[in-house]
Every structure is written in C-alpha cells, then in structure tokens.
Design an enzyme around this catalytic site. Structure first.
Site, PDB file in Angstrom:
ATOM      1  N   LYS A  21       0.849  -1.193   0.000  1.00  0.00           N
ATOM      2  CA  LYS A  21       0.000   0.000   0.000  1.00  0.00           C
ATOM      3  C   LYS A  21       0.882   1.240   0.000  1.00  0.00           C
ATOM      4  CE  LYS A  21      -4.014  -0.114   2.288  1.00  0.00           C
ATOM      5  NZ  LYS A  21      -4.995   0.101   1.256  1.00  0.00           N
ATOM      6  N   LYS A  29      -6.429   6.104   4.568  1.00  0.00           N
ATOM      7  CA  LYS A  29      -7.211   5.098   5.292  1.00  0.00           C
ATOM      8  C   LYS A  29      -7.193   5.368   6.794  1.00  0.00           C
ATOM      9  CE  LYS A  29      -8.306   0.243   4.807  1.00  0.00           C
ATOM     10  NZ  LYS A  29      -7.928  -1.004   4.143  1.00  0.00           N
ATOM     11  N   GLU A 115      -2.820  -9.130   3.876  1.00  0.00           N
ATOM     12  CA  GLU A 115      -4.120  -9.555   3.375  1.00  0.00           C
ATOM     13  C   GLU A 115      -3.893 -10.450   2.162  1.00  0.00           C
ATOM     14  OE1 GLU A 115      -8.299  -7.506   2.490  1.00  0.00           O
ATOM     15  OE2 GLU A 115      -6.748  -6.947   1.049  1.00  0.00           O
ATOM     16  N   ALA A 127     -14.257  -9.356 -10.613  1.00  0.00           N
ATOM     17  CA  ALA A 127     -13.841  -8.329  -9.649  1.00  0.00           C
ATOM     18  C   ALA A 127     -13.064  -7.209 -10.338  1.00  0.00           C
ATOM     19  CB  ALA A 127     -13.001  -8.957  -8.542  1.00  0.00           C
ATOM     20  N   GLU A 130     -15.636  -5.176 -12.452  1.00  0.00           N
ATOM     21  CA  GLU A 130     -16.543  -4.440 -11.564  1.00  0.00           C
ATOM     22  C   GLU A 130     -15.816  -3.267 -10.923  1.00  0.00           C
ATOM     23  OE1 GLU A 130     -18.606  -3.508  -7.709  1.00  0.00           O
ATOM     24  OE2 GLU A 130     -16.558  -4.213  -8.027  1.00  0.00           O
ATOM     25  N   HIS A 131     -14.577  -3.485 -10.517  1.00  0.00           N
ATOM     26  CA  HIS A 131     -13.785  -2.425  -9.903  1.00  0.00           C
ATOM     27  C   HIS A 131     -13.578  -1.277 -10.895  1.00  0.00           C
ATOM     28  CE1 HIS A 131     -10.910  -0.697  -7.081  1.00  0.00           C
ATOM     29  NE2 HIS A 131     -10.143  -0.450  -8.129  1.00  0.00           N
TER      30      HIS A 131
END
Length: 170
Positions: A21, A29, A115, A127, A130-131
């Site tokens: 990230k 976040k 994760e 996915a 859709e993203h």
C-alpha cells in the site's frame, strides 16, 4: 508456486499478484478511520499494508491453497472471510485471509499482517471489471446496472461450478 511447477503434476495457481500500500493510501485510510497518522498507528490499525492475490484455476484449488498456507508453521491466521460461500451484497466472491508473517530484519523479527485474497480466474475477471466500472465513476452506479453486475457474478459462479465439475470428470 515454484514448488508446484517442479514437484507436482499440476499447478493450481494460475497467477499471483502482490502490492504494498502506498504511503498516501495508508494515510488516507488512517484519516478515514479516525486513527493517528503515524507509522506505529499504521502497523497497529491496518491489516492490508501488504497484499497478495492468488488466482487459482478451480474452486477446490482456492481452499487447497488456504490449507497449504495455514499449515506453514510461521503463518498465523488473524481473520478469515469467505465471500465464495457467502458472496458480498454486490455479488463479489473471493476468500480473504489476514495472516501474520515474520519479516526477518538484521536485528529482529517483525510480525506483519498481510491480506491474502484467493480466488478463481472467473472471480478475478468479474472483480477486476466491476472495480473498473465502479471506482472510475464519480457518481453512484444506477440500480439496474448494479443488478446486471450482480447477475454477471452469479453467471461467473455457475461457470466456476461447471469448470470444477469438468475438472473432476478428468
């Protein structure tokens, strides 16, 4: 992945992606969740600083990968969410694991949450599309389009089931 290529008759892993990230994303976040914006706060409050996506050929492979991963003596399961058996409200399917893995530094070992998303090629395709459709838009998606996407997710799940059945026949 390398072990499967060398020692087994078939590799259940289609491909693997990983990411760290960004600093900006971690900062955003933390702010969004109301946490202090520090390195210590990020370590304590974010489970997805590092992420790995394992894309498998078949649904059974997803759960086999989970089993193999969790049998590792240096991996500790923190959280498990099965969106395959319990799809998300929008139709999203994937197995999510938050695990703790050791990071070996010269003077100490640090245990880092990571994760892991494990899914099939069909789940990954849905996915990804859709993203792209959802997150590139500035306004809310119309309900009829959201329903179409959910219907597509169901069709992809049926495709996964059919491909799994064909695989088992052979």
């Amino acid at each position: 992945n390398s072990e499967f290529r060398v020692h087994h008759h078939r590799n259940p892993i289609h491909h693997i992606e990983s990411r760290l990230k960004s600093t900006r994303s971690m900062y955003n976040k933390l702010v969004q969740r109301g946490f202090p914006t520090s390195i210590e706060s990020a370590k304590k409050n974010l489970n997805d600083i590092a992420g790995v996506r394992v894309v498998c050929c078949y649904i059974d492979d997803v759960y086999d990968m989970e089993d193999m991963l969790l049998r590792q003596s240096d991996v500790r399961l923190i959280e498990r969410t099965d969106y395959i058996k319990n799809p998300n409200f929008n139709g999203y399917r994937s197995l999510h694991l938050v695990i703790e893995v050791p990071i070996f530094l010269s003077d100490r070992t640090y245990h880092m949450p990571v994760e892991i998303q494990i899914r099939t090629v069909a789940m990954d395709t849905w996915a990804s599309l859709e993203h792209e459709l959802k997150y590139k838009r500035m306004e809310e998606m119309p309900e009829h389009v959201a329903q179409e996407l959910k219907d597509c997710a169901k069709m992809m799940a049926e495709l996964d089931d059919t491909m799994q059945s064909i695989h088992k026949m052979l």
